[in-house]
Scaffold this active site. Structure first.
Site, PDB file in Angstrom:
ATOM      1  N   SER A 312       0.812  -1.205   0.000  1.00  0.00           N
ATOM      2  CA  SER A 312       0.000   0.000   0.000  1.00  0.00           C
ATOM      3  C   SER A 312       0.854   1.268   0.000  1.00  0.00           C
ATOM      4  O   SER A 312       1.559   1.532  -0.956  1.00  0.00           O
ATOM      5  CB  SER A 312      -0.939  -0.057   1.216  1.00  0.00           C
ATOM      6  OG  SER A 312      -1.981   0.854   1.104  1.00  0.00           O
ATOM      7  N   LYS A 336      -0.726  -3.950  -3.387  1.00  0.00           N
ATOM      8  CA  LYS A 336      -1.988  -3.369  -2.918  1.00  0.00           C
ATOM      9  C   LYS A 336      -2.109  -1.980  -3.536  1.00  0.00           C
ATOM     10  O   LYS A 336      -1.465  -1.040  -3.109  1.00  0.00           O
ATOM     11  CB  LYS A 336      -1.974  -3.314  -1.389  1.00  0.00           C
ATOM     12  CG  LYS A 336      -2.992  -2.406  -0.707  1.00  0.00           C
ATOM     13  CD  LYS A 336      -4.410  -2.800  -0.922  1.00  0.00           C
ATOM     14  CE  LYS A 336      -5.335  -2.060   0.045  1.00  0.00           C
ATOM     15  NZ  LYS A 336      -5.437  -0.628  -0.161  1.00  0.00           N
ATOM     16  N   GLN A 340      -9.131   3.104   0.077  1.00  0.00           N
ATOM     17  CA  GLN A 340     -10.379   2.870   0.782  1.00  0.00           C
ATOM     18  C   GLN A 340     -10.891   4.146   1.470  1.00  0.00           C
ATOM     19  O   GLN A 340     -10.115   5.038   1.818  1.00  0.00           O
ATOM     20  CB  GLN A 340     -10.215   1.775   1.851  1.00  0.00           C
ATOM     21  CG  GLN A 340     -10.251   0.370   1.311  1.00  0.00           C
ATOM     22  CD  GLN A 340      -9.063   0.040   0.429  1.00  0.00           C
ATOM     23  OE1 GLN A 340      -7.934   0.396   0.751  1.00  0.00           O
ATOM     24  NE2 GLN A 340      -9.314  -0.645  -0.676  1.00  0.00           N
TER      25      GLN A 340
END
Length: 484
Positions: A312, A336, A340
């Protein structure tokens, strides 16, 4: 921090276990300001279609049928929670989740400067609760848990079929309590049990040091995750290193599960030269936004250390520096590449939805692929040794994967045995006796609980020694070559 289309919301994603995330909340998402919820009636009217009315009617009919006909008495709130959770699961997105009021409350309580638990970050990967990374110095790391380990059971309770938030509830707990985890690791033939004693987990996210190579002084900054204060801590540590006249910098994001988007952007502004692009964010409507550095010129060469536990936001930083001319050393990263947003509901439950994807400066989407290092370096085999099983004594003439793992640990501690095939022979017994003698333990040649813990502690100490870190040594070589 305000950006054109979205407002970055500061949410520390550092609970005992949570998904590895980049959190981005929307001032314009669904036409509502952050923290507000549109009334159900307005959302239905927004669709303004017969299909929407039919869908809602179907859900209500099912609710009435269950309430009036089922043999089993079910709490109404459980039915509603189950319906919402089912809709979110239908997205087939491991990073979109529903949290009930209690789960949301527990999650918010973990957003403090410290928390109690085992200290690891997980994601739901291929239907399994999978460790992205244990936190540095945490009980999870000390117990030998590694990135990629699958947690199958907690204290005898299977996690199969549980949502991520449900699994989190099982894993976390008060300081001093034990979590017996059944884990599966790549290379093992069967699961093994690991006992982790929960503890206070401080959220220290930045560690710095200097390393001398070929007469040159290099700085090394390790970022364990991207939390609220990470960018500020990074700035402080970087200034300390620069005051020591460093000739190059290693940025270590190995085992970093990600975190806040604004934190990694702020750090990128300090490192990416020539006001280069840090990342792009592409929203569901196809529109893109770019984030740029504020740094004019490069000050010194930089190398990034990354591995499969880098996810991420960690991948954003690695990708930003790689696309702007610096090298990444290590192994393929987690992969990733989504963003979100956590949306609260009126009853204080919340839904976390994937609302965008992020791209590297050159427009690459690394989701489920990861970032490929410029210099690929694997660590020694013993770095991936599994924890020895809890409550199981190993002794001469035993055979199996636990003994094979023991032999790998002994080899890593410079106590090689005659065999490595999982048979506990005379050579294995003698190696265990030698280790026990070195650590003032009874020289029985058997691996009991005390010997197993001593082996685990010695292995972690060996792994942490810089000279045994082949990836770090390779990064130093790259920096030394860059400064000739």
């Amino acid at each position: 921090m305000f950006i054109k289309r979205r407002t970055l919301v500061i949410i520390i994603l550092a609970s005992v276990f949570s998904t590895c995330l980049i959190t981005l909340a929307g001032a314009k998402l669904y036409g509502q300001a952050w923290g507000q919820q549109a009334p159900v009636s307005s959302m239905l009217n927004a669709g303004n279609s017969a299909q929407t009315s039919a869908d809602i009617k179907k859900m209500y009919e099912a609710y009435q049928l269950i309430q009036s006909s089922t043999l089993w008495k079910v709490d109404k709130s459980k039915l509603i929670d189950g319906a919402v959770e089912g809709m979110v699961k239908a997205l087939d997105d491991p990073f979109s989740t529903y949290m009930s009021k209690k789960e949301a409350t527990d999650f918010r309580s973990s957003l403090e400067s410290s928390f109690q638990g085992i200290g690891a970050e997980v994601a739901l990967k291929n239907g399994k609760i999978t460790i992205v990374s244990p936190y540095k110095g945490s009980p999870a790391e000390k117990a030998g848990l590694r990135s990629g380990d699958q947690i199958l059971k907690v204290n005898g309770v299977s996690l199969d079929g549980m949502s991520l938030s449900e699994a989190v509830t099982k894993i976390r707990g008060p300081k001093g309590t034990k979590a017996e985890l059944e884990i599966m690791r790549t290379g093992l033939q069967s699961p093994t049990n690991v006992v982790v004693v929960r503890d206070d987990i401080p959220l220290e996210t930045v560690y710095s040091d200097t390393v001398v190579k070929d007469g040159k002084t290099f700085g090394k900054i390790e970022i364990s995750q991207f939390a609220e204060e990470t960018a500020k801590q990074f700035s402080t540590e970087l200034k300390k290193l620069e005051a020591k006249k460093i000739q190059g910098l290693i940025v270590d994001v190995r085992g970093n599960p990600g975190g806040l988007l604004n934190a990694v952007v702020d750090i990128g502004k300090m490192l990416v030269p020539n006001k280069g692009t840090i990342l792009q964010v592409q929203y569901s409507d196809g529109q893109k936004e770019e984030f740029h550095s504020t740094l004019q010129q490069a000050k010194y060469p930089i190398v990034v250390l990354a591995d499969k536990g880098s996810a991420s936001a960690a991948e954003i930083l690695a990708g930003a520096l790689q696309d702007n001319g610096y090298k990444v050393v290590g192994t393929q990263t987690f992969g990733k590449g989504t963003v979100q947003n956590t949306l609260p509901l009126k009853d204080e439950s919340q839904i976390k939805l994937t609302i965008a994807k992020w791209l590297t400066p050159d427009g690459t989407w690394i989701h489920k692929k990861g970032i490929t290092p410029n210099v690929k370096v694997e660590q020694p085999d013993y770095f991936n040794a599994a924890p020895l099983p809890a409550g199981k004594e190993l002794h001469k003439d035993m055979i199996g994967p636990d003994v094979q793992n023991l032999q790998l640990i002994l080899k890593g501690l410079s106590l090689p045995t005659d065999r490595s095939d999982g048979y506990f022979d005379n050579g294995t017994e003698q190696a265990v006796k030698t280790f026990q003698g070195q650590h003032s333990l009874p020289q029985t040649g058997k691996v009991d609980r005390k010997t197993a813990q001593a082996l685990q502690d010695a292995l972690i100490k060996r792994i942490r020694e810089p000279q045994n870190d082949l990836q770090l040594q390779a990064a130093l070589q790259v920096l030394a070559h860059s400064t000739k």
